[in-house]
Scaffold this active site. Structure first.
Site, PDB file in Angstrom:
ATOM      1  N   ARG A  11      41.392  37.807  49.007  1.00 49.15           N
ATOM      2  CA  ARG A  11      40.137  38.550  48.498  1.00 49.15           C
ATOM      3  C   ARG A  11      39.519  38.599  47.032  1.00 49.15           C
ATOM      4  NH1 ARG A  11      42.570  43.976  46.548  1.00 49.15           N
ATOM      5  NH2 ARG A  11      42.117  43.097  44.068  1.00 49.15           N
ATOM      6  N   GLU A  16      38.466  37.159  40.198  1.00 54.16           N
ATOM      7  CA  GLU A  16      39.726  36.002  40.647  1.00 54.16           C
ATOM      8  C   GLU A  16      39.442  35.552  42.169  1.00 54.16           C
ATOM      9  OE1 GLU A  16      43.154  37.094  39.755  1.00 54.16           O
ATOM     10  OE2 GLU A  16      43.142  39.398  40.680  1.00 54.16           O
ATOM     11  N   ASN A  72      41.810  35.709  45.302  1.00 54.26           N
ATOM     12  CA  ASN A  72      43.279  36.666  45.603  1.00 54.26           C
ATOM     13  C   ASN A  72      43.853  35.769  46.949  1.00 54.26           C
ATOM     14  OD1 ASN A  72      44.301  38.559  43.158  1.00 54.26           O
ATOM     15  ND2 ASN A  72      42.315  38.672  44.093  1.00 54.26           N
ATOM     16  N   SER A 111      45.203  44.495  47.995  1.00 55.41           N
ATOM     17  CA  SER A 111      45.842  45.350  48.155  1.00 55.41           C
ATOM     18  C   SER A 111      44.884  46.031  48.701  1.00 55.41           C
ATOM     19  CB  SER A 111      46.334  46.622  47.092  1.00 55.41           C
ATOM     20  OG  SER A 111      45.450  45.867  45.900  1.00 55.41           O
ATOM     21  N   LYS A 133      45.811  30.960  39.156  1.00 59.97           N
ATOM     22  CA  LYS A 133      44.638  30.773  37.948  1.00 59.97           C
ATOM     23  C   LYS A 133      45.028  29.725  37.409  1.00 59.97           C
ATOM     24  CE  LYS A 133      46.225  34.987  35.395  1.00 59.97           C
ATOM     25  NZ  LYS A 133      47.305  35.197  34.352  1.00 59.97           N
ATOM     26  N   LYS A 162      43.026  33.327  28.307  1.00 60.92           N
ATOM     27  CA  LYS A 162      44.699  34.222  29.704  1.00 60.92           C
ATOM     28  C   LYS A 162      45.510  33.260  29.296  1.00 60.92           C
ATOM     29  CE  LYS A 162      42.637  36.078  33.916  1.00 60.92           C
ATOM     30  NZ  LYS A 162      41.701  36.466  35.414  1.00 60.92           N
ATOM     31  N   GLU A 192      51.668  34.292  36.032  1.00 62.28           N
ATOM     32  CA  GLU A 192      51.376  34.904  37.067  1.00 62.28           C
ATOM     33  C   GLU A 192      52.883  36.106  36.608  1.00 62.28           C
ATOM     34  OE1 GLU A 192      49.507  34.695  38.775  1.00 62.28           O
ATOM     35  OE2 GLU A 192      48.732  32.132  38.711  1.00 62.28           O
ATOM     36  N   GLY A 193      51.560  36.949  36.658  1.00 69.01           N
ATOM     37  CA  GLY A 193      52.379  38.581  36.696  1.00 69.01           C
ATOM     38  C   GLY A 193      52.822  39.160  35.280  1.00 69.01           C
ATOM     39  N   ARG A 223      36.515  49.265  42.759  1.00 67.10           N
ATOM     40  CA  ARG A 223      37.446  49.749  41.970  1.00 67.10           C
ATOM     41  C   ARG A 223      36.602  50.032  40.470  1.00 67.10           C
ATOM     42  NH1 ARG A 223      42.224  45.815  41.934  1.00 67.10           N
ATOM     43  NH2 ARG A 223      40.373  44.551  42.585  1.00 67.10           N
TER      44      ARG A 223
END
Lengths: 566, 566
Positions: free
Chosen positions: A212, A228, A230, A235, A401, A455, A459-460, A542
């Protein structure tokens, strides 16, 4: 590829894309670091106000013109036309109509499975069927320029192909991530698995990607900019498909009151497209008794989104290949797989009584998914096997990233793609993105910190850094030296337009200024030299409350949305 | 018509059929007065054990043979064949398979709207979309003899016709209920409205009935015996249709493990049939701008069952009569209607901005629904109007226990029906049912109280009386005299067979011995002399824990079920 960032992108587009923190607070509380003036999209049915800002931006990651102001000359873009479009003011909808729309929407959600686990009910993340609540939704679709929509759809297959090409360049992956490895333990573990596969010369002949790519529209340049890409655990293909249908229904049923055309909400084939790709991958694996295994979290409030795919697989592909064999999906956690999994002498992955044809990750994207060595063992076991991994470790790494930032460098896309048109199309949606080994861009960021986002590479986890904090942090990192600087990436800040929106959560309708992000799903399947599928399939909008009302009742939550083409 | 009773009938088949107490405890806590040895249906996949009982029963309400033992000689009945049928023992299903079936069923419920409001969530009865939980369900369908199924379907149109004929005989209704009126304030209020309509000579030319006739199978006589006929607010056409589909899916997906044929679960057209009848009634009313109004409770955990009908109406009849007019349904409480409602000079019912073509009651069946005079005013207003009432006050009264008992008397059916075959078919499913003005049956009940049930005349409240309490109460009532006796009806006690069942509630699967009750939906629409619709449409099976484990964890709840024909 380029990765832009904004106040929205942290919450909406972290790599934790199966279950973003803002939706399901059991993972981590949503932490909003919102600009006080960020703007993105025109209102669905509201004349957009003209937002004039002095901040500049660039659609290219070229260092030579990092953040110069740029006026849109894209003939496809209708962004500026909307001020004259025959749209109506959603602020003027009668309270009765809004009440009716909300009730109708909530019944629709309940009857059609547009549901999630209620965060107030502990069992709702574990037991299906209990503690259900409607998904947070936008009551009406958000206006989106048709030209940018087409642009986003058009590049999806090119990104699919790019991911595949990059995944095959092990040296590029290892070299690019060598410094990230030092500062990020999670990426380091992924790279270890990647290295082990290289050592045994493991080849993935059948490769399945369900991606996505997330975008925002920049208010100044009128450019579609990628936030970004994914490559793991994307999801909302299920619920995203549903809300498009809900919005079309609402517009249809109230066409007189709303005066809009429901056909302007694009049909959303995310569920069917992903299911088709999974079924075709299963078919390529060529073992009619094998199953598709969904790797899930032990606690998951978004389980119904996942199950919409399983349902589609069961109902649309009951007797694939004309044999009386039902396409079965099973759900297992990484811990389950560690306990039940083994590799047969043939190389096949066996989990319990099942041979696994396709491993579809809806967990495993975040350090939190690996609380012990057991989970890492499971990940390694799967990677060792002949099962088709969606994604393979290589595909997963392409989505980091750092790789996105490397791809945004001049002349890097050319290493992987031949077609100059394709390269130009990808570049066109790249936001500015730089590593901190360049003193020129650091200097620019110190002077105009409001135009950048810092940034973390990690990750996460971790928050993006905005405003004056960009300057302070950069100064601190410069003192720490190379290692500190390697832990961050510097990005062009996107200023999306705000629009008025009705957002419904927990049965309550809020209206507020909001910003939105568009995700385009892509499905890619290849067996050796044969590309079996390379499609754009569906989308996800979204929308969330903009920073201007951060302290309001609706602050801190985002809703599922669809788009209305203008 | 005859009304039988049993331990099950109180909980499952009170007139409170929209929202039975056993499902939704906000109305009243389920109070089970269960026989310690009641038996009804053979297990879905279990060889039935032979139950030999000395208690006798009768399929006729004739006083001359009240409760004599009777052996089934019905050639249609396969009831006794099942001991030799190739069925398997559900007790022997592996725990893994049960776990898989439960998970699959719960996901299915969540995705397909087989949901109710969670009784642990106060808002779930008020706000749609929040506090949802899967409906309590039986995991697998319950075995049911095909002959009895056909019998129950066959009599549905005859009962429909009977209700209509009886409704036209005002004198019969008033006379039959004259003594009930004294002992039951609720029936008295209904009779008052009925009387007022008689005074103004109000005629209902278009009459719509949506009924449900409930049955049990008596273990000794192998007879299908009617428990009661509901003429108002019949619940679960929506969810009942869904669970048949769920069961067919489960059997299909696990045909190898279960070894059964999903086609033996009859398709359930309850939702489509009821929607068709409502749409056709709306059509007869002949005002394209008018709506269908669903009368609802202010708090309703079963709102999704109701909404399945509204959805069907909206989706199947969007442009009825070829005009661009959407069939709209609105939901209003009796209090709303009292506040917003008025009758236009034309006689039309106006509620807010809507002219109402059809009033569909999903509340108003119980004294609890009328907490003040406002609700009675609303009921009277609607009855005065030209809107089609489903049911009219006359149809409502036909469904009272007393009328059912009167119809069960010898030679009463003959007053309303001409066809002797039809009369015989109805009588065949009448259980024994007597008023207490006959000393002979009272004497029999005093001698063998275990073969009778004492049922209070009062609508919407009170428990049935079983066993030795029957004797004690009868003796007490005899001392009180005529008025005390008029407050009760004496019924043949049915002894249904128990069977092993898996029942799933709140995400937990219980297995226990259970008894079941089959409801057959009927739809009837008439305009003057023209019968527009007279159909059996769909069914509802309900299963609950039998008394033998009353103290167990699963005691006190019933589940939605479907049937598997044998």
């Amino acid at each position: 590829m380029g990765v832009g960032s904004s106040s929205l992108s942290h919450s909406l587009s972290s790599s934790a894309c199966t279950c973003p923190a803002f939706f399901f607070s059991h993972r981590s509380e949503p932490r909003l670091v919102l600009s006080s003036s960020s703007t993105l999209l025109p209102n669905p049915f509201l004349k957009p106000t003209v937002a004039v800002r002095m901040s500049s931006s660039s659609s290219h990651s070229s260092l030579s013109q990092p953040l110069r102001g740029q006026k849109s000359t894209d003939p496809e873009s209708k962004f500026e036309d909307t001020s004259d479009a025959p749209v109506f003011d959603s602020r003027k909808l009668s309270p009765e109509l809004i009440k009716e729309l909300v009730s109708e929407a909530l019944f629709w959600c309940s009857l059609h499975g547009l549901v999630v686990g209620d965060r107030n009910n502990a069992r709702s993340a574990i037991v299906p069927g209990v503690g259900l609540t409607h998904a947070p939704i936008s009551l009406l679709p958000t206006l989106f320029p048709e030209g940018h929509w087409k642009q986003a759809c058009e590049v999806a297959p090119i990104f699919n192909e790019l991911v595949d090409r990059v995944s095959l360049d092990s040296k590029f992956l290892q070299d690019s991530l060598s410094r990230t490895k030092v500062v990020d333990a999670f990426t380091s573990r992924l790279l270890d698995i990647h290295s082990k596969m290289l050592e045994i010369n493991k080849k993935e002949e059948i490769r399945l990607g369900l991606h996505r790519s997330d975008y925002m529209l920049d208010a100044q340049t009128k450019q579609l900019l990628q936030i970004e890409l994914n490559t793991i655990s994307c999801s909302f293909p299920g619920l995203g498909s549903l809300i498009s249908t809900l919005h079309r229904n609402l517009l249809n049923n109230h066409s007189k009151d709303l005066g809009v055309d429901s056909k302007k909400v694009p049909e959303n084939g995310a569920t069917s497209g992903f299911a088709e790709a999974l079924a075709k991958a299963w078919n390529e694996y060529n073992d009619s008794s094998a199953v598709i295994m969904v790797v899930v979290s032990p606690e998951e409030r978004n389980m119904y989104d996942q199950h919409w795919l399983c349902k589609e697989l069961k109902e649309r592909y009951p007797y694939i290949k004309k044999i009386r064999c039902c396409l079965t999906t099973i759900r297992r956690t990484l811990a389950d797989i560690n306990q039940e999994g083994e590799i047969l002498p043939s190389g096949a992955l066996r989990v319990g009584n099942h041979t696994v044809a396709v491993v579809y990750f809806r967990a495993g994207y975040s350090p939190d998914d690996y609380p012990s060595e057991n989970e890492w063992s499971a990940r390694l076991l799967m990677e060792h096997s002949s099962a088709i991994k969606c994604p393979s470790i290589s595909y997963h790494l392409v989505g980091t990233k750092k790789i996105q930032q490397e791809l945004a460098k001049p002349n890097v896309l050319e290493r992987f793609l031949d077609n100059q048109d394709d390269i130009a199309k990808l570049r066109k949606c790249f936001a500015g993105l730089w590593s901190l080994d360049d003193s020129e861009v650091i200097q620019e960021a110190l002077e105009r910190p409001d135009l950048f986002v810092l940034k973390p590479q990690r990750e996460g986890g971790g928050n993006n850094i905005y405003g004056d904090n960009v300057r302070d942090t950069l100064l601190k990192l410069q003192q720490e030296g190379a290692e500190g600087l390697a832990a961050y990436i510097l990005m062009q800040r996107i200023f999306p337009k705000t629009s008025h929106a009705f957002m419904v959560r927990d049965g309550v309708c809020y209206q507020d200024n909001a910003i939105s992000e568009l995700g385009i799903y892509g499905a890619y399947l290849r067996n050796k030299d044969k590309v079996i599928m390379n499609d754009q399939c569906g989308y996800l909008m979204r929308t969330k409350v903009s920073s201007s009302n951060e302290g309001g009742v609706a602050a801190g939550f985002a809703v599922l949305d669809s788009i209305y083409l203008i």
